[in-house]
Design a protein around this motif. Structure first.
Motif, PDB file in Angstrom:
ATOM      1  N   GLN A  24       1.208  -1.465  -0.566  1.00 15.14           N
ATOM      2  CA  GLN A  24       0.247  -0.466  -0.044  1.00 15.14           C
ATOM      3  C   GLN A  24       0.897   1.336   0.045  1.00 15.14           C
ATOM      4  O   GLN A  24       1.928   1.243   0.484  1.00 15.14           O
ATOM      5  N   SER A  26       2.465   4.435   0.991  1.00 14.87           N
ATOM      6  CA  SER A  26       2.528   5.341   2.543  1.00 14.87           C
ATOM      7  C   SER A  26       1.398   6.563   2.442  1.00 14.87           C
ATOM      8  O   SER A  26       1.041   6.918   1.557  1.00 14.87           O
ATOM      9  N   THR A  27       1.621   6.783   3.380  1.00 14.98           N
ATOM     10  CA  THR A  27       1.397   8.360   3.609  1.00 14.98           C
ATOM     11  C   THR A  27       1.519   9.336   2.740  1.00 14.98           C
ATOM     12  O   THR A  27       0.696  10.400   2.448  1.00 14.98           O
ATOM     13  N   ARG A  30       0.959   9.781  -0.776  1.00  9.62           N
ATOM     14  CA  ARG A  30      -0.749   9.412  -1.198  1.00  9.62           C
ATOM     15  C   ARG A  30      -1.026  10.878  -1.208  1.00  9.62           C
ATOM     16  O   ARG A  30      -1.815  11.872  -1.838  1.00  9.62           O
ATOM     17  N   GLN A  31      -0.481  11.546   0.136  1.00  7.24           N
ATOM     18  CA  GLN A  31      -0.543  13.364   0.169  1.00  7.24           C
ATOM     19  C   GLN A  31      -0.240  13.936  -1.216  1.00  7.24           C
ATOM     20  O   GLN A  31      -0.387  14.856  -1.765  1.00  7.24           O
ATOM     21  N   ARG A  68       9.113  13.541   4.920  1.00  7.00           N
ATOM     22  CA  ARG A  68       8.627  12.655   5.984  1.00  7.00           C
ATOM     23  C   ARG A  68      10.273  11.921   6.891  1.00  7.00           C
ATOM     24  O   ARG A  68       9.217  11.095   7.506  1.00  7.00           O
ATOM     25  N   ARG A  75       3.816  16.436  12.086  1.00  4.36           N
ATOM     26  CA  ARG A  75       2.888  16.812  11.414  1.00  4.36           C
ATOM     27  C   ARG A  75       2.963  17.296  10.816  1.00  4.36           C
ATOM     28  O   ARG A  75       2.989  19.114  11.146  1.00  4.36           O
TER      29      ARG A  75
END
Length: 342
Positions: A24, A26-27, A30-31, A68, A75
């Motif tokens: 999948q 990663s965050t 996706r961002q 990241r 955040r």
């Protein structure tokens, strides 16, 4: 604001909105992909070159994923604003590279055209998104070339994408007062060179068809009717295609001589003519043997009845993204099949 990447942790930048590995995404991936189309549109309008735009997006991805990876617990409250800031500053750096390259360019330099697919279901990539939404005409991109890099960045962010001066100030690390001054100078310069007028699509399409028929047929009478007395013709061949003028041609008589000479030299060449939207405007695309040969974009007078500017891109390096409709359909089906199998 871009940070040095951590190479050992980077993923390859996806280009179709799908992960490049079975895992999948990663965050961070996706961002980034959520905002990739916006980043492409902004950077392309700042640079006018697709390949350089893709390079800037790759640099932006490396800065983003490296940040990241080094601080996964950190955040970022507004990933969109962060990514736009990184992309714009990478684009400003790339602008200097393009300027040096243009110093040795042969003949007039025109932006790389974005040619839309003609079939329904356009390819879902960043370049096509830029055509569907924040399109800047080829003629406008030519005007933007005369701005300083900072003026162009401010104009694109403010006039095209609606960013407020305070937001742009954060992106460029300038004061809001300095950004307002840059915006004022850019707006004055652009509006002085390009009136705020857009021809109706039907008018533009009809004018394009009349001009192309007359130009390819060497019809001097028809060209006299459709060309404005002060028309200018730009032919960008980059020294790799003939015929191509080494400088813009001004005036109707000179333009007709150039166009009819080109028609006579290409009389024995079989060209396939397609009408497509180029940078949001109706335009003509010529193919020779299935390969792109030329993109022709017109600028019309405010009355819409005459052609005031002709932009002809024949440099093969600037046409690598142009595909016949059938191959675009195959490319889209292949993409859909690949995504379905993923």
């Amino acid at each position: 604001m871009s940070e040095s990447p951590a190479p050992e942790t980077h993923e390859q930048l996806p280009t179709t909105g799908q992960p490049v590995t079975p895992e999948q995404p990663s965050t961070a991936t996706r961002q980034f992909m959520e905002h990739r189309e916006l980043l492409f549109a902004i950077v392309y309008n700042m640079l006018g070159v697709v390949a350089d735009t893709e390079d800037v997006l790759q640099d932006t991805w490396l800065s983003w994923s490296g940040s990241r990876a080094r601080s996964p617990e950190r955040r970022i409250e507004n990933p969109r604003a962060y990514l736009v800031r990184v992309a714009v500053n990478h684009a400003l750096t790339r602008r200097a590279v393009i300027s040096r390259r243009r110093e040795t360019y042969i003949g007039p330099w025109l932006p790389e055209p974005l040619v839309a697919a003609s079939a329904e279901g356009a390819p879902a990539d960043a370049a096509e998104h830029a055509l569907r939404t924040e399109s800047v005409s080829l003629a406008m991109l030519v005007v933007l070339e005369s701005l300083t890099p900072l003026e162009r960045a401010v104009f694109v962010l403010n006039e095209v994408f609606g960013y407020a001066h305070t937001e742009i100030a954060e992106v460029l690390d300038r004061s809001p007062a300095a950004v307002r001054q840059l915006a004022h100078r850019a707006r004055q310069h652009v509006h002085a060179r390009r009136p705020l007028y857009e021809a109706h699509p039907r008018v533009r399409r009809e004018a394009t068809e009349r001009f192309v028929e007359a130009a390819l047929g060497g019809d001097i009478g028809a060209l006299l009717e459709i060309l404005a007395p002060d028309v200018t013709v730009w032919t960008d061949g980059g020294g790799k295609r003939r015929p191509a003028g080494l400088r813009p041609v001004h005036g109707r008589d000179k333009a007709i001589r150039l166009l009819t000479a080109g028609a006579s030299r290409g009389a024995g060449r079989k060209l396939d003519l397609r009408y497509r939207r180029v940078n949001g405007d109706d335009a003509a695309v010529l193919f020779a043997g299935g390969s792109p040969y030329a993109v022709i974009v017109l600028d019309l007078t405010p009355e819409g009845d005459r052609v005031s500017g002709v932009y002809v891109v024949t440099n093969p390096d600037k046409l690598t993204h142009v595909r016949p409709a059938e191959s675009q359909g195959r490319d889209q089906r292949d993409r859909n099949r690949t995504e379905a199998d993923a």
